[in-house]
Design a protein around this motif. Structure first.
Motif, mmCIF file in Angstrom:
data_model
loop_
_atom_site.group_PDB
_atom_site.id
_atom_site.type_symbol
_atom_site.label_atom_id
_atom_site.label_comp_id
_atom_site.label_asym_id
_atom_site.label_seq_id
_atom_site.Cartn_x
_atom_site.Cartn_y
_atom_site.Cartn_z
ATOM 1 N N ASN A 246 -1.189 16.544 -4.012
ATOM 2 C CA ASN A 246 -0.785 14.824 -4.329
ATOM 3 C C ASN A 246 -0.948 14.753 -3.379
ATOM 4 N N ILE A 247 -0.817 13.352 -2.969
ATOM 5 C CA ILE A 247 -0.796 12.269 -1.877
ATOM 6 C C ILE A 247 0.707 12.343 -1.206
ATOM 7 N N ASN A 248 1.579 12.581 -0.338
ATOM 8 C CA ASN A 248 2.583 12.129 0.332
ATOM 9 C C ASN A 248 2.755 11.640 1.710
ATOM 10 N N ASP A 249 4.191 11.457 2.146
ATOM 11 C CA ASP A 249 4.055 10.860 3.488
ATOM 12 C C ASP A 249 3.482 11.580 4.599
ATOM 13 N N ASP A 250 3.172 13.065 4.323
ATOM 14 C CA ASP A 250 2.371 14.155 5.451
ATOM 15 C C ASP A 250 0.749 13.346 5.410
ATOM 16 N N ASN A 251 0.135 13.560 4.167
ATOM 17 C CA ASN A 251 -0.607 12.972 3.660
ATOM 18 C C ASN A 251 -1.435 11.405 3.823
ATOM 19 N N ILE A 288 -8.509 8.326 -5.719
ATOM 20 C CA ILE A 288 -7.303 7.611 -4.377
ATOM 21 C C ILE A 288 -7.040 6.794 -4.968
ATOM 22 N N SER A 289 -7.291 5.391 -5.727
ATOM 23 C CA SER A 289 -7.166 4.645 -6.292
ATOM 24 C C SER A 289 -6.080 4.580 -6.446
ATOM 25 N N ALA A 293 -2.181 3.949 -5.387
ATOM 26 C CA ALA A 293 -1.290 3.172 -6.030
ATOM 27 C C ALA A 293 0.366 3.852 -6.673
ATOM 28 N N ASP A 294 0.051 4.925 -7.191
ATOM 29 C CA ASP A 294 1.109 5.387 -7.566
ATOM 30 C C ASP A 294 1.959 6.162 -6.697
ATOM 31 N N PHE A 295 1.483 6.353 -5.719
ATOM 32 C CA PHE A 295 2.595 6.736 -4.921
ATOM 33 C C PHE A 295 3.707 5.982 -3.950
ATOM 34 N N TYR A 296 2.853 4.561 -3.691
ATOM 35 C CA TYR A 296 3.258 3.385 -3.935
ATOM 36 C C TYR A 296 4.577 2.902 -4.504
ATOM 37 N N ILE A 297 3.923 3.233 -5.727
ATOM 38 C CA ILE A 297 4.807 2.458 -7.290
ATOM 39 C C ILE A 297 6.175 3.766 -7.112
ATOM 40 N N GLU A 298 6.313 4.355 -6.813
ATOM 41 C CA GLU A 298 7.641 5.400 -6.813
ATOM 42 C C GLU A 298 8.338 4.545 -5.411
#
Length: 374
Positions: A246-251, A288-289, A293-298
């Motif tokens: 999952n996308i996180n602050d590290d990656n 990826i899109s 988007a989900d990461f930024y919405i959170e």
């Protein structure tokens, strides 16, 4: 940073080893494989510094893979990771750098990486060497030599197409008849053989004139192209992403770079044989899109999410999930004007392109927005 590949038919073993390797901060695991035959097909494309191999696997043994890798590229180091110590002699007969027994311990990994870095000081430097050639596949297929920033000028469109097809299938044997079918699907059978040899000659001459060393062999009635010391946008794209994480602050930085790097694969060339690969890259980009988007919405960063979704829709205008998420953002931010504009354009797009209306959840968002603003 060393680029590594892991080959093991047991996923838990792969996950543990990958965790320990990347924890060292000195190894980037570029790819993992549970199918050893598939691994052998892909390793030359990936061009890793080191391959971590299990020995006993279904379909092909690690010893056999190591032997093939040494023929492919003697600079690739081999480390065996196995539950059995009885293969140690065979392992070192194929010039393995190390032999680790399962279950792998963190101290064993650290020891092996230290040895790898010491013995292979040139590996890190090798990854920093300016590539001899740059190959662009996103958008227009282009080949650039390291001597200038101008794309090669091909003698014929067929010689350029042949290079693109060879690159897509680099390291994989391609029969002469397959090449003829790809380049001249409706050509005169009497002239196809001559056309192929002429096109290969023109392609190789264009590359030679730009001092680009591409190895093309004809073995067992098949051609195989190997090309070293290159940069390609598709290879970088693959290295930056991992669909299992999952996308996180590290990656986040890696996924944003992959997102910006993407364009439709060979979009400007209209090669019918590239459609399957083109669709595969598109689906990776769409994922990826969505994930970005989900990461930024959170994070309540709706501006960044909107930016991602709009570019995603530029690449794939009929992707309903992206439309729905964008409309959700407009509902969440109570941006009624943007919502109505996008919703109306969406309804028109689907009516014109597909002759249908978007799914019912989008209508539900419309009702919610209207009730919120009523």
């Amino acid at each position: 940073m060393l680029k590594a590949v892991i080959v093991d038919d047991e996923k838990p073993s792969i996950d543990i080893l990958k965790f320990f390797l990347q924890k060292t901060g000195k190894v980037k695991v570029a790819c993992t494989f549970q199918n050893p035959k598939k691994a052998l097909e892909e390793i030359e494309k990936i061009n890793p510094d080191v391959v971590f191999l299990d020995v006993e696997m279904n379909g092909m043994s690690g010893i056999e893979i190591a032997s093939n890798i040494s023929l492919m590229d003697k600079n690739i180091e081999i480390v065996f990771v196995t539950a059995y110590d009885k293969y140690a002699l065979q392992a070192f007969n194929v010039n393995a750098l190390a032999y680790m027994l399962k279950p792998v311990m963190e101290k064993d990994i650290d020891k092996t990486i230290k040895r790898l870095m010491k013995v292979c000081k040139g590996l890190s430097a090798r990854s920093e060497v300016k590539p001899q050639v740059k190959i662009q596949c996103f958008g227009e297929f282009e080949v650039y030599s390291s001597s200038n920033n101008q794309p090669l000028k091909w003698r014929t469109s067929k010689s350029k197409e042949l290079m693109a097809y060879f690159f897509q299938n680099r390291g994989i044997p391609i029969s002469k008849w397959k090449l003829c079918e790809v380049l001249w699907p409706e050509g005169n059978q009497d002239k196809i053989d001559i056309n192929l040899h002429t096109t290969i000659y023109k392609m190789k001459k264009t590359l030679r004139d730009s001092n680009i060393d591409v190895d093309i062999k004809f073995i067992n009635k098949s051609y195989i192209m190997n090309i070293n010391n290159i940069y390609s946008d598709v290879d970088e794209f693959e290295l930056l992403i991992d669909n299992k994480i999952n996308i996180n602050d590290d990656n986040l930085k890696n996924y944003e770079k992959a997102f910006s790097l993407y364009n439709n694969y060979l979009e400007e060339n209209d090669y019918y044989w590239s459609l399957e690969v083109k669709e595969d890259y598109l689906q990776k980009f769409i994922k990826i899109s969505k994930d970005l988007a989900d990461f930024y919405i959170e994070k309540d960063n709706y501006d960044a999410a909107e930016r991602v979704l709009k570019r995603g829709l530029e690449m794939s205008p009929l992707e309903e999930d992206l439309h729905e998420t964008l409309l959700y953002i407009y509902v969440s931010t109570e941006d009624r004007v943007s919502f109505i504009q996008h919703y109306n354009s969406l309804m028109e797009l689907f009516a014109q392109e597909l002759g249908i209306e978007p799914r019912t959840t989008l209508k539900g968002l419309y009702k919610k927005m209207m009730s919120n603003c009523g």
